[in-house]
Structure formats: C-alpha cells, structure tokens
Design a protein around this motif. Structure first.
Motif, short mmCIF file in Angstrom:
data_model
loop_
_atom_site.label_atom_id
_atom_site.label_comp_id
_atom_site.label_asym_id
_atom_site.label_seq_id
_atom_site.Cartn_x
_atom_site.Cartn_y
_atom_site.Cartn_z
N PRO A 113 0.70 -1.31 -0.09
CA PRO A 113 -0.03 -0.19 -0.04
C PRO A 113 0.78 1.39 -0.02
N TRP A 114 2.00 1.30 0.08
CA TRP A 114 2.58 2.60 0.28
C TRP A 114 4.04 2.43 -0.68
N LEU A 115 5.03 3.35 -0.50
CA LEU A 115 6.37 3.40 -1.30
C LEU A 115 7.31 2.58 -0.71
N TYR A 116 8.08 1.84 -1.18
CA TYR A 116 9.35 0.95 -0.58
C TYR A 116 10.41 1.49 -0.84
N ILE A 117 11.54 1.37 -0.05
CA ILE A 117 13.05 1.67 -0.43
C ILE A 117 13.86 0.32 -0.53
N ASP A 118 14.45 0.27 -1.53
CA ASP A 118 15.48 -0.90 -1.77
C ASP A 118 16.71 -0.74 -0.94
N PRO A 119 16.93 -1.63 0.14
CA PRO A 119 17.93 -1.47 0.88
C PRO A 119 19.00 -1.98 0.31
N ASP A 120 19.12 -2.43 -0.67
CA ASP A 120 20.43 -2.86 -1.32
C ASP A 120 21.04 -1.48 -2.11
N THR A 121 19.89 -0.45 -2.72
CA THR A 121 20.40 0.63 -3.43
C THR A 121 20.55 1.72 -2.62
N CYS A 122 19.53 1.86 -1.37
CA CYS A 122 19.68 3.23 -0.68
C CYS A 122 21.10 3.47 -0.17
N ASP A 163 2.92 1.43 16.62
CA ASP A 163 4.22 0.92 16.58
C ASP A 163 4.42 0.89 15.07
N LEU A 164 5.26 1.86 14.76
CA LEU A 164 5.76 2.11 13.23
C LEU A 164 6.86 1.15 12.99
N THR A 165 7.28 0.46 13.92
CA THR A 165 8.60 -0.52 13.63
C THR A 165 8.04 -1.92 13.07
N GLU A 166 6.79 -1.99 12.94
CA GLU A 166 6.14 -2.96 12.26
C GLU A 166 6.08 -3.02 10.82
N ASP A 167 6.42 -1.72 10.47
CA ASP A 167 6.56 -1.53 8.83
C ASP A 167 7.65 -1.95 8.57
N ILE A 168 8.82 -2.03 9.18
CA ILE A 168 10.09 -2.31 8.62
C ILE A 168 9.96 -3.57 7.97
N PRO A 169 9.57 -4.91 8.34
CA PRO A 169 9.45 -6.15 7.56
C PRO A 169 9.00 -5.99 6.23
N PRO A 170 7.75 -5.24 6.12
CA PRO A 170 7.37 -5.28 4.64
C PRO A 170 8.16 -4.56 3.66
N ASN A 171 9.01 -3.63 4.11
CA ASN A 171 9.92 -2.98 3.22
C ASN A 171 11.04 -3.96 2.63
N TYR A 172 11.43 -4.76 3.50
CA TYR A 172 12.47 -5.86 3.25
C TYR A 172 11.59 -7.08 2.40
N ASP A 173 10.50 -7.27 2.64
CA ASP A 173 9.77 -8.41 1.92
C ASP A 173 9.47 -7.88 0.65
N PHE A 174 9.28 -6.48 0.10
CA PHE A 174 8.82 -6.33 -0.94
C PHE A 174 10.07 -6.47 -1.80
N PHE A 175 11.21 -6.20 -1.40
CA PHE A 175 12.50 -6.54 -2.45
C PHE A 175 13.14 -7.97 -2.11
N SER A 176 12.51 -8.79 -1.56
CA SER A 176 12.74 -10.20 -1.51
C SER A 176 12.19 -10.93 -2.80
N GLU A 177 12.52 -12.16 -2.61
CA GLU A 177 11.98 -13.13 -3.50
C GLU A 177 10.25 -13.19 -3.50
N GLY A 178 9.91 -12.56 -2.56
CA GLY A 178 8.36 -12.88 -2.18
C GLY A 178 7.45 -12.17 -3.11
N PRO A 179 6.08 -12.12 -2.79
CA PRO A 179 5.32 -11.59 -3.86
C PRO A 179 5.23 -10.48 -4.19
N GLY A 180 5.99 -9.41 -3.51
CA GLY A 180 6.21 -8.10 -3.98
C GLY A 180 7.15 -8.09 -5.13
#
Length: 135
Positions: free
Chosen positions: A34-43, A113-130
């Motif tokens: 639902p929002w924007l995501y930041i590629d942790p390998d590129t940032c 608790d916005l720390t709950e939003d950290i894992p989806p950022n990494y999930d988006f850039f993994s080999e998962g559905p995102g």
C-alpha cells in the motif's frame, strides 16, 4: 542502514523525484503493497527523501518510532488484513490529491508501533510476492 517508509505514506511520489539512486518504488499491486518502498540494497542513506515527504512517513531505519503518537487528522494506509476498518479514500490531504485503496483517518492520540512497517519494506524487495511488482 536504510530508510523505511511507514504506513503514514499516502503514495505521494515527491520523494521518488529527489532520490539520487532511484531506490524508491511505488508498491504494486496496491492492495498488497500500500505505500512506497525503499530498496535496502540501493539506498545510500542520504536522507534526501525525508524532507520531501509531505506526510513525514520516512525514517532512518534505526529511528523508526515504536511509540509514534498520531496527531489528530493524520491518515494511515495499509492492507485490508492489517487495517480491517480502513476504506477507500479519494480527496485532498494537506493540499495533495490522494487516492488510496484502504486508509483511515485517526482522531489523534493513537499510539502506533511503526517498527511493524520495517519487515514489509524488506519483504517487498525479496523474492516474495512483492518482487514481481518491480516488473
């Protein structure tokens, strides 16, 4: 470390325009991402995106608050599963045209608790559905 976009993101792309390494991606399909995501390998952790976000939704990963006190009128967006009382919204938020599939305006004082939003950022850039959303 990288920067993290949280559920305070209302899909404004001003942050994308200022990113010098083009590491920010609009989540698609929106109902899953639902929002924007930041590629942790590129940032490069430059922080250029932070002041550009009109919703103050971006934080350095180590500073994402676990006790964010929402001011009155702030909007959050998330998946229907994680925000079951959300609804589609289209309109003006702080002078920006917004169109969201699932959002909720808070009355103020809610603690998020916005720390709950950290894992989806990494999930988006993994080999998962995102991952397919990058195509």
């Amino acid at each position: 470390m990288t920067h993290i976009v949280t559920r305070l993101c209302l899909r404004d792309t001003a942050c994308v325009d200022v990113c010098p390494v083009e590491c920010m991606v609009l989540g698609k399909p929106e109902e899953e991402w639902p929002w924007l995501y930041i590629d942790p390998d590129t940032c490069i952790d430059c922080g250029a995106c932070v002041p550009e976000c009109p919703y103050e939704a971006i934080f350095p990963e180590e500073e994402v608050p676990f006790d964010y006190e929402a001011p009155a009128g702030v909007w959050i967006a998330n998946t229907k599963e994680l925000l079951p009382d959300g609804a589609a919204f289209e309109g003006d938020v702080d002078g920006h045209d917004v169109k969201l599939l699932n959002a909720k305006q808070l009355s103020g004082g809610e603690i998020l608790d916005l720390t709950e939003d950290i894992p989806p950022n990494y999930d988006f850039f993994s080999e998962g559905p995102g991952y397919d959303a990058l195509d």
